[in-house]
Structures are given as structure tokens and as C-alpha cells.
Design a protein around this motif. Structure first.
Motif, PDB file in Angstrom:
ATOM      1  N   HIS A  24      12.795 -48.685 -44.009  1.00 48.98           N
ATOM      2  CA  HIS A  24      14.120 -49.250 -44.262  1.00 48.98           C
ATOM      3  C   HIS A  24      14.271 -49.670 -45.714  1.00 48.98           C
ATOM      4  CE1 HIS A  24      15.888 -49.023 -40.358  1.00 48.98           C
ATOM      5  NE2 HIS A  24      14.809 -49.566 -39.797  1.00 48.98           N
ATOM      6  N   ASP A  25      13.189 -50.177 -46.315  1.00 51.86           N
ATOM      7  CA  ASP A  25      13.358 -50.744 -47.650  1.00 51.86           C
ATOM      8  C   ASP A  25      12.782 -49.930 -48.798  1.00 51.86           C
ATOM      9  OD1 ASP A  25      11.675 -51.985 -45.616  1.00 51.86           O
ATOM     10  OD2 ASP A  25      10.580 -52.887 -47.265  1.00 51.86           O
ATOM     11  N   GLU A  26      12.067 -48.836 -48.503  1.00 55.55           N
ATOM     12  CA  GLU A  26      11.509 -48.101 -49.646  1.00 55.55           C
ATOM     13  C   GLU A  26      11.164 -46.669 -49.285  1.00 55.55           C
ATOM     14  OE1 GLU A  26       7.682 -49.610 -50.904  1.00 55.55           O
ATOM     15  OE2 GLU A  26       7.122 -50.085 -48.842  1.00 55.55           O
ATOM     16  N   VAL A  27      10.967 -45.859 -50.317  1.00 59.76           N
ATOM     17  CA  VAL A  27      10.425 -44.510 -50.170  1.00 59.76           C
ATOM     18  C   VAL A  27       9.229 -44.427 -51.105  1.00 59.76           C
ATOM     19  CG1 VAL A  27      10.830 -42.032 -50.461  1.00 59.76           C
ATOM     20  CG2 VAL A  27      12.680 -43.502 -49.638  1.00 59.76           C
ATOM     21  N   ILE A  28       8.067 -44.123 -50.534  1.00 55.59           N
ATOM     22  CA  ILE A  28       6.874 -43.947 -51.355  1.00 55.59           C
ATOM     23  C   ILE A  28       6.640 -42.456 -51.479  1.00 55.59           C
ATOM     24  CG2 ILE A  28       4.378 -44.355 -51.500  1.00 55.59           C
ATOM     25  CD1 ILE A  28       4.827 -46.927 -49.831  1.00 55.59           C
ATOM     26  N   GLY A  29       6.655 -41.935 -52.695  1.00 50.58           N
ATOM     27  CA  GLY A  29       6.505 -40.503 -52.908  1.00 50.58           C
ATOM     28  C   GLY A  29       7.850 -39.836 -53.081  1.00 50.58           C
ATOM     29  N   ASP A  30       7.820 -38.503 -53.117  1.00 53.16           N
ATOM     30  CA  ASP A  30       9.025 -37.712 -53.365  1.00 53.16           C
ATOM     31  C   ASP A  30       9.143 -36.707 -52.231  1.00 53.16           C
ATOM     32  OD1 ASP A  30      10.856 -35.793 -54.111  1.00 53.16           O
ATOM     33  OD2 ASP A  30       9.767 -35.161 -55.913  1.00 53.16           O
ATOM     34  N   GLU A  31      10.228 -36.829 -51.457  1.00 51.01           N
ATOM     35  CA  GLU A  31      10.312 -35.991 -50.259  1.00 51.01           C
ATOM     36  C   GLU A  31      10.415 -34.501 -50.568  1.00 51.01           C
ATOM     37  OE1 GLU A  31      13.950 -36.417 -47.906  1.00 51.01           O
ATOM     38  OE2 GLU A  31      14.638 -37.874 -49.389  1.00 51.01           O
ATOM     39  N   HIS A  32      10.660 -34.148 -51.806  1.00 51.66           N
ATOM     40  CA  HIS A  32      10.722 -32.725 -52.147  1.00 51.66           C
ATOM     41  C   HIS A  32       9.428 -32.220 -52.798  1.00 51.66           C
ATOM     42  CE1 HIS A  32      14.858 -32.853 -50.989  1.00 51.66           C
ATOM     43  NE2 HIS A  32      15.096 -33.847 -51.830  1.00 51.66           N
ATOM     44  N   ALA A  33       8.417 -33.093 -52.850  1.00 55.95           N
ATOM     45  CA  ALA A  33       7.167 -32.700 -53.511  1.00 55.95           C
ATOM     46  C   ALA A  33       6.507 -31.536 -52.770  1.00 55.95           C
ATOM     47  CB  ALA A  33       6.216 -33.896 -53.567  1.00 55.95           C
ATOM     48  N   PRO A  34       5.952 -30.589 -53.502  1.00 54.65           N
ATOM     49  CA  PRO A  34       5.232 -29.486 -52.855  1.00 54.65           C
ATOM     50  C   PRO A  34       3.856 -29.952 -52.367  1.00 54.65           C
ATOM     51  CG  PRO A  34       5.058 -29.278 -55.234  1.00 54.65           C
ATOM     52  CD  PRO A  34       5.924 -30.489 -54.969  1.00 54.65           C
ATOM     53  N   ALA A  35       3.198 -29.113 -51.590  1.00 55.16           N
ATOM     54  CA  ALA A  35       1.846 -29.429 -51.123  1.00 55.16           C
ATOM     55  C   ALA A  35       0.908 -29.539 -52.317  1.00 55.16           C
ATOM     56  CB  ALA A  35       1.354 -28.343 -50.171  1.00 55.16           C
ATOM     57  N   GLY A  36       0.016 -30.515 -52.276  1.00 59.03           N
ATOM     58  CA  GLY A  36      -0.916 -30.717 -53.375  1.00 59.03           C
ATOM     59  C   GLY A  36      -2.103 -29.774 -53.310  1.00 59.03           C
ATOM     60  N   PRO A  37      -2.803 -29.627 -54.450  1.00 59.95           N
ATOM     61  CA  PRO A  37      -3.908 -28.665 -54.501  1.00 59.95           C
ATOM     62  C   PRO A  37      -5.096 -29.034 -53.613  1.00 59.95           C
ATOM     63  CG  PRO A  37      -3.760 -29.927 -56.564  1.00 59.95           C
ATOM     64  CD  PRO A  37      -2.539 -30.245 -55.760  1.00 59.95           C
ATOM     65  N   VAL A  38      -5.409 -30.302 -53.490  1.00 57.11           N
ATOM     66  CA  VAL A  38      -6.577 -30.684 -52.683  1.00 57.11           C
ATOM     67  C   VAL A  38      -6.297 -30.396 -51.210  1.00 57.11           C
ATOM     68  CG1 VAL A  38      -8.070 -32.583 -51.958  1.00 57.11           C
ATOM     69  CG2 VAL A  38      -7.333 -32.414 -54.360  1.00 57.11           C
ATOM     70  N   ALA A  39      -5.124 -30.823 -50.740  1.00 55.40           N
ATOM     71  CA  ALA A  39      -4.753 -30.575 -49.344  1.00 55.40           C
ATOM     72  C   ALA A  39      -4.710 -29.080 -49.056  1.00 55.40           C
ATOM     73  CB  ALA A  39      -3.397 -31.208 -49.043  1.00 55.40           C
ATOM     74  N   THR A  40      -4.136 -28.319 -49.973  1.00 49.44           N
ATOM     75  CA  THR A  40      -4.001 -26.877 -49.774  1.00 49.44           C
ATOM     76  C   THR A  40      -5.373 -26.206 -49.679  1.00 49.44           C
ATOM     77  OG1 THR A  40      -1.910 -26.920 -50.958  1.00 49.44           O
ATOM     78  CG2 THR A  40      -2.974 -24.773 -50.747  1.00 49.44           C
ATOM     79  N   ALA A  41      -6.284 -26.597 -50.576  1.00 48.99           N
ATOM     80  CA  ALA A  41      -7.613 -25.984 -50.591  1.00 48.99           C
ATOM     81  C   ALA A  41      -8.402 -26.362 -49.330  1.00 48.99           C
ATOM     82  CB  ALA A  41      -8.374 -26.406 -51.838  1.00 48.99           C
ATOM     83  N   LEU A  42      -8.322 -27.620 -48.932  1.00 50.97           N
ATOM     84  CA  LEU A  42      -9.073 -28.056 -47.742  1.00 50.97           C
ATOM     85  C   LEU A  42      -8.549 -27.370 -46.487  1.00 50.97           C
ATOM     86  CD1 LEU A  42      -9.542 -31.889 -48.362  1.00 50.97           C
ATOM     87  CD2 LEU A  42     -11.337 -30.141 -48.305  1.00 50.97           C
ATOM     88  N   ARG A  43      -7.238 -27.248 -46.411  1.00 48.94           N
ATOM     89  CA  ARG A  43      -6.654 -26.602 -45.238  1.00 48.94           C
ATOM     90  C   ARG A  43      -7.115 -25.163 -45.136  1.00 48.94           C
ATOM     91  NH1 ARG A  43      -2.604 -24.150 -42.413  1.00 48.94           N
ATOM     92  NH2 ARG A  43      -1.619 -25.492 -40.855  1.00 48.94           N
ATOM     93  N   LYS A  44      -7.105 -24.479 -46.265  1.00 48.94           N
ATOM     94  CA  LYS A  44      -7.528 -23.074 -46.277  1.00 48.94           C
ATOM     95  C   LYS A  44      -8.998 -22.966 -45.904  1.00 48.94           C
ATOM     96  CE  LYS A  44      -7.498 -18.825 -48.983  1.00 48.94           C
ATOM     97  NZ  LYS A  44      -8.853 -18.438 -48.604  1.00 48.94           N
ATOM     98  N   GLN A  45      -9.814 -23.845 -46.461  1.00 46.20           N
ATOM     99  CA  GLN A  45     -11.242 -23.738 -46.184  1.00 46.20           C
ATOM    100  C   GLN A  45     -11.551 -23.953 -44.704  1.00 46.20           C
ATOM    101  OE1 GLN A  45     -13.842 -26.283 -48.412  1.00 46.20           O
ATOM    102  NE2 GLN A  45     -15.633 -25.090 -47.765  1.00 46.20           N
TER     103      GLN A  45
END
Ligand SMILES: *Cc1c(COP(=O)(O)O)cnc(C)c1O
Length: 372
Positions: free
Chosen positions: A318-339
Motif C-alpha cells: 500500500h505504501d511503497e514499491v521496492i524495485g522496478d516492475e519493468h525490470a528485466p530478469a537479472g543475470p544471476v537468476a537467469t544463469a542459475l535457472r538455466k543451470q
């Protein structure tokens, strides 16, 4: 002593073209294979009458304990088909052991690990044709255990059934992995100290449905729960949460009241193998907020068997947004998911011996013609 499974084949299995049309677009959790596994337990007789039988409705007395007091636990795992046609599953020992821990908390009997794994093996063997072949398709396996004693008294049931059913599943992100926004629940907790938060029980999910509806109303895919004080991260309705710092450190909550996810443990292991620091400790909401603001936290993701890993673009409330809702997937998450998915589908080496083979490789048409 391990159980022997009696087999009754379905005399009405799905026709090849019906199954093929399901496998062409399986979705999630709507279509089921031709068979199911059941094992009964009684206080006096222990586990007995293990069987593979045609899939179908249960006949259940309306006074069955599970219908009134929710004495139920479940697991979620997958069978994956490799390019050579063989079918494998991922760390079934972990699911078996977790189901034993859940059973203990819900005053249900513990099924031995060998019998749990054998139940899964038997079902996948007979319904092998239902394991899809597509890129990130799988056969979702749902072991569960219910109190089916006919008794309205409030005590642990003395008659219980363990079952396994299976459902072909398409890719969680058919259009490619897309980061999601999640909603921070301020009004509701998922679990409390000494509660059932660490057990995989249906009741936890029932309690998460209303907060999840609120999340959806706010345009979010999932809800994030905090601890009772509202200060520390716990987890999502059905997934664990991990933050990634700019220096590559992975941070994830250590809490007695969250579900110990096999996916999270495995991703953290792969990250540690790749040289990331991994911290399992109290993670405050303030740390996430401040870290995103000063750039020291660069990624966040949710993880669990169904979606593997889902990048989190933003945490909204209700009171805040942490981060950017249009941000793309990050490199660490992408690499771990693929692995992790590469290990699961046998596309890369399995350094920790996580994969367990369920069925043999199949000779392709060409190869078998050659062999003849
Ligand atoms: C099942 C579940 C998870 C994820 O566990 P995995 O073993 O990774 O599938 C996370 N949180 C909750 C509440 C769960 O029920």
C-alpha cells in the motif's frame, strides 16, 4: 521391509490421440494420467496394500477426518524426459524426507523413503507415455497423504492413505521467463512460531488464498509474507525467496516457519559451486528496501518446483514499491535457472548426483531399425 505393489491396469486408458492432444498443450494440473498409486495405513497394521490402479474418484465417507480437520500433507516433484527418451526425477529422497517431517508435524505416519520413491517409480513406469517431450515440459507428480478414518473426534486419525497422482505440465513461462511483481501482505501472516509453516500441508495453502486474491487485485502474481512482527522476510504462498547483492552474495531467510524448498537448496548449492557467497539468515524488509535504493541489492527471485525460478521485478505494498516492475530478469537468476533446468533435463553434467533415473532410454525409430 519394503512394500510390494499390486498392479491393476486401466482397461480404459486414454486413446493415443487424446493423450497426444493433452501433451501438445498440457497447461498445469488439469489433466491426469491413467493410473494412481495408493498405500493404506492403519495404527495396528502399519503400511499395507500398496497398489497401482486405474486413476479415478475416491469413494469417501463424509465423516472422513481430512474433510473436517484438514489432516493432510503433500509433495510436489517432476519427472523429466531426456533427449534419449529416458525419464528422470530430481532428488526424490529430499521430497520423501520432507514428507516424513511434514507427517510428524501433522501427526500422520511416516512412509519410509524407499517406499515413497518406489511409489513414484511405479507410477511413472506405467504412465511413461504421459511424460511430455517438449523443452520445459514435465510430468508433475503429486504425492499426498490424507486422514481417512471415519471419526469426528479430534485426535490423530488411525486410518490414513498415501497416494500419488501425476499430471503433465507445460512450461511455467510459455513465452519465456518473465519477471513478476509480488504483493507484500501486511494484514496476514503465513505461519507463526511453532505453527505448521515448515510442513507442506494443505492448510497453509488454504490460509494463503485470500492474501493471494488481494495480491492479484493489485496486479501482482504472488504474495510475500513477513514474520509476525512484520519486520523480516519469510516466503511467498508457495515459493521461497532469495535476494542477490551487487557483490554476488545470495541472501535468503533462515526461519523455523518457512518451507525448506528443494529448489532453493539446490540453487544455493549451484551458486556456492560457482563461487557466490550464500547467506541463510534473518533478512529484514528494511534490508531489501535500502539495498535496492543504494544499489547493493540487484536482483530478487522466487523459487519452487513448479516454476523453478521466477525473477521478482518489484515488491509492492500500500505504501511503497521496492524495485522496478519493468525490470528485466537479472543475470544471476537467469544463469542459475538455466543451470538447474539443464541438470534436470540431462543437458549438462549432474555434479551432485541429484538425478534419479526412472525409465530406460528408448531406441529412436532410426536406431532400432538399424539394430535390426
Ligand atoms: C513446496 C513449497 C515451496 C517450494 O519447495 P520446492 O521443494 O522447491 O518445490 C516453497 N514454499 C512453500 C510454502 C511450499 O509449499
Amino acid at each position: 521391509m519394503t512394500l510390494e505393489f499390486a498392479l491393476t491396469r486401466s482397461d480404459r486408458p486414454a486413446a493415443d490421440d487424446v493423450r497426444a492432444s493433452v501433451l501438445a498443450e498440457p497447461g498445469f494440473g488439469r489433466h491426469f494420467t491413467d493410473h494412481m498409486v495408493s498405500i493404506d495405513w492403519t495404527l495396528d497394521g502399519g503400511w499395507h496394500d500398496a497398489r497401482v490402479e486405474p486413476y479415478g474418484p475416491l469413494q469417501m465417507d463424509p465423516a472422513s477426518a481430512v474433510l473436517h480437520y484438514g489432516q493432510e500433507i503433500f509433495e510436489g516433484m517432476k519427472a523429466y524426459r531426456r533427449a534419449d527418451g529416458s525419464v528422470w526425477t530430481f532428488r526424490p529422497d529430499q521430497n520423501a524426507q520432507r514428507m516424513q517431517r511434514s507427517a510428524e508435524r501433522l501427526a500422520l505416519p511416516q512412509l519410509p523413503e524407499e517406499d515413497f520413491v518406489e511409489a513414484v517409480r511405479q507410477l511413472v513406469a506405467i504412465d511413461e507415455a504421459w511424460v511430455p517431450t517438449g523443452g520445459e515440459d514435465s510430468l508433475y507428480l503429486r504425492p499426498f497423504m490424507i486422514a481417512n478414518e471415519v471419526f469426528l473426534g479430534v485426535r490423530a486419525a488411525q486410518t490414513v492413505r498415501f497416494m500419488v497422482i501425476a499430471s503433465p505440465a507445460g512450461p511455467y513461462f510459455p513465452g519465456g521467463v518473465k519477471p513478476v511483481s509480488i504483493w507484500l501482505s501486511r494484514e496476514y501472516n503465513r505461519a507463526g512460531r511453532g505453527g505448521t509453516g515448515a510442513a507442506k500441508c494443505g492448510g497453509n495453502y488454504a490460509a494463503s488464498l485470500l492474501p493471494t486474491q488481494q495480491a492479484v487485485q493489485h496486479g501482482c502474481a504472488q504474495v510475500l509474507f513477513l514474520n509476525e512482527e512484520g519486520t523480516d522476510l519469510e516466503e511467498l504462498g508457495g515459493m521461497n525467496v532469495v535476494l542477490v547483492k551487487a557483490d554476488g552474495t545470495l541472501v535468503t531467510p533462515a526461519s523455523e516457519s518457512i518451507l525448506d524448498g528443494v529448489t532453493r537448496n539446490s540453487l544455493l548449492q549451484l551458486a556456492a559451486d560457482a563461487g557466490h557467497e550464500v547467506e541463510q539468515r534473518t533478512v529484514t524488509l528494511a534490508e531489501w528496501r535500502d539495498g535496492v535504493a543504494d544499489g547493493s541489492i540487484t536482483e530478487a527471485f522466487a523459487c519452487g518446483t513448479a516454476a523453478v525460478l521466477t525473477p521478482i521485478a518489484a515488491l509492492k505494498s500500500h505504501d511503497e514499491v521496492i524495485g522496478d516492475e519493468h525490470a528485466p530478469a537479472g543475470p544471476v537468476a537467469t544463469a542459475l535457472r538455466k543451470q538447474l533446468t539443464d541438470i534436470q533435463y540431462g543437458r549438462v553434467e549432474d555434479p551432485h548426483g541429484w538425478m534419479v533415473q526412472l525409465t530406460e532410454a528408448q531406441a529412436s525409430g532410426a536406431e532400432s531399425a538399424e539394430a535390426r
